[in-house]
Design a protein around this motif. Structure first.
Motif, PDB file in Angstrom:
ATOM      1  N   TYR A  33       0.717  -1.104   0.083  1.00 31.27           N
ATOM      2  CA  TYR A  33       0.090  -0.051  -0.063  1.00 31.27           C
ATOM      3  C   TYR A  33       0.920   1.128   0.161  1.00 31.27           C
ATOM      4  CZ  TYR A  33       0.994   0.572   5.159  1.00 31.27           C
ATOM      5  OH  TYR A  33       1.550   0.440   6.193  1.00 31.27           O
ATOM      6  N   LEU A  58      -1.864   0.627  -9.778  1.00 32.15           N
ATOM      7  CA  LEU A  58      -3.240   0.531  -9.885  1.00 32.15           C
ATOM      8  C   LEU A  58      -3.747  -0.863 -10.621  1.00 32.15           C
ATOM      9  CD1 LEU A  58      -3.977   4.122 -10.677  1.00 32.15           C
ATOM     10  CD2 LEU A  58      -4.490   2.960  -8.784  1.00 32.15           C
ATOM     11  N   TYR A  61      -3.803  -3.074  -7.787  1.00 31.36           N
ATOM     12  CA  TYR A  61      -4.898  -2.962  -7.020  1.00 31.36           C
ATOM     13  C   TYR A  61      -6.351  -3.583  -7.593  1.00 31.36           C
ATOM     14  CZ  TYR A  61      -8.452  -0.093  -4.555  1.00 31.36           C
ATOM     15  OH  TYR A  61      -9.709   0.292  -4.066  1.00 31.36           O
ATOM     16  N   LYS A  62      -6.593  -3.212  -8.977  1.00 30.92           N
ATOM     17  CA  LYS A  62      -7.772  -3.784  -9.729  1.00 30.92           C
ATOM     18  C   LYS A  62      -7.775  -5.381  -9.571  1.00 30.92           C
ATOM     19  CE  LYS A  62      -8.396   0.144 -12.410  1.00 30.92           C
ATOM     20  NZ  LYS A  62      -8.346   1.032 -13.535  1.00 30.92           N
ATOM     21  N   HIS A  66      -2.829  -5.418  -4.318  1.00 28.50           N
ATOM     22  CA  HIS A  66      -2.363  -4.252  -3.880  1.00 28.50           C
ATOM     23  C   HIS A  66      -3.375  -3.583  -3.297  1.00 28.50           C
ATOM     24  CE1 HIS A  66       0.083  -0.491  -3.478  1.00 28.50           C
ATOM     25  NE2 HIS A  66       1.038  -1.072  -3.669  1.00 28.50           N
ATOM     26  N   LYS A  67      -3.060  -2.990  -1.954  1.00 24.19           N
ATOM     27  CA  LYS A  67      -4.132  -2.184  -1.254  1.00 24.19           C
ATOM     28  C   LYS A  67      -4.435  -0.651  -1.915  1.00 24.19           C
ATOM     29  CE  LYS A  67      -3.766  -4.742   2.865  1.00 24.19           C
ATOM     30  NZ  LYS A  67      -3.203  -4.989   4.124  1.00 24.19           N
ATOM     31  N   GLY A  68      -3.573  -0.321  -2.897  1.00 19.25           N
ATOM     32  CA  GLY A  68      -4.009   0.985  -3.369  1.00 19.25           C
ATOM     33  C   GLY A  68      -3.131   2.068  -2.886  1.00 19.25           C
TER      34      GLY A  68
END
Length: 140
Positions: A33, A58, A61-62, A66-68
């Motif tokens: 993150y 990103l 994340y999608k 990953h937590k963004g």
């Protein structure tokens, strides 16, 4: 039984621009993150120099890997709002605060970066504090 590799806690000040750039790239590549707190000038610098790393995160994340990315900043005019909208449209969470009380910092699950110099329009600072010490990570 396998032994876990011991992580050496380090806190240091980086002043070499190549070393700073390298640490920032590693910061992006090795995170689960990312959290930022900085003035809008920093967002402009990041957009110009590291946006491709944001894009990679990103995608992760999608995919749920990953937590963004979260960002706290202070918006001053319509141009700032348009820049931040482009970040939000891509999936980065941005929060506006009236006054930033802290210097610029970035945080991941394993690294803390703190700008010592004031970031001015279009210019990186000359030094950053870099630490993987849990005291910094937990505090921020």
């Amino acid at each position: 039984m396998k032994r876990c590799k011991e992580i050496i806690k380090q806190t240091k000040v980086l002043e070499n621009q190549q070393e700073i750039f390298s640490v920032i790239v590693d910061f992006y590549k090795n995170s689960n993150y990312l959290k930022f707190c900085s003035p809008i000038e920093t967002i402009n610098l990041i957009y110009s120099n590291f946006f491709n790393y944001h894009q990679e995160i990103l995608v992760k994340y999608k995919e749920g890997n990953h937590k963004g990315i979260r960002w706290i900043t202070s918006l001053n005019n319509e141009k700032d709002i348009q820049l931040v909208k482009s970040y939000i449209d891509k999936g980065i969470e941005v929060r506006h605060v009236k006054d930033l009380i802290a210097n610029s910092f970035a945080l991941s699950d394993n690294l803390f970066l703190f700008t010592i110099d004031k970031i001015e329009k279009g210019k990186w600072g000359n030094s950053i504090l870099c630490s993987n010490d849990g005291l910094y990570l937990d505090h921020y």
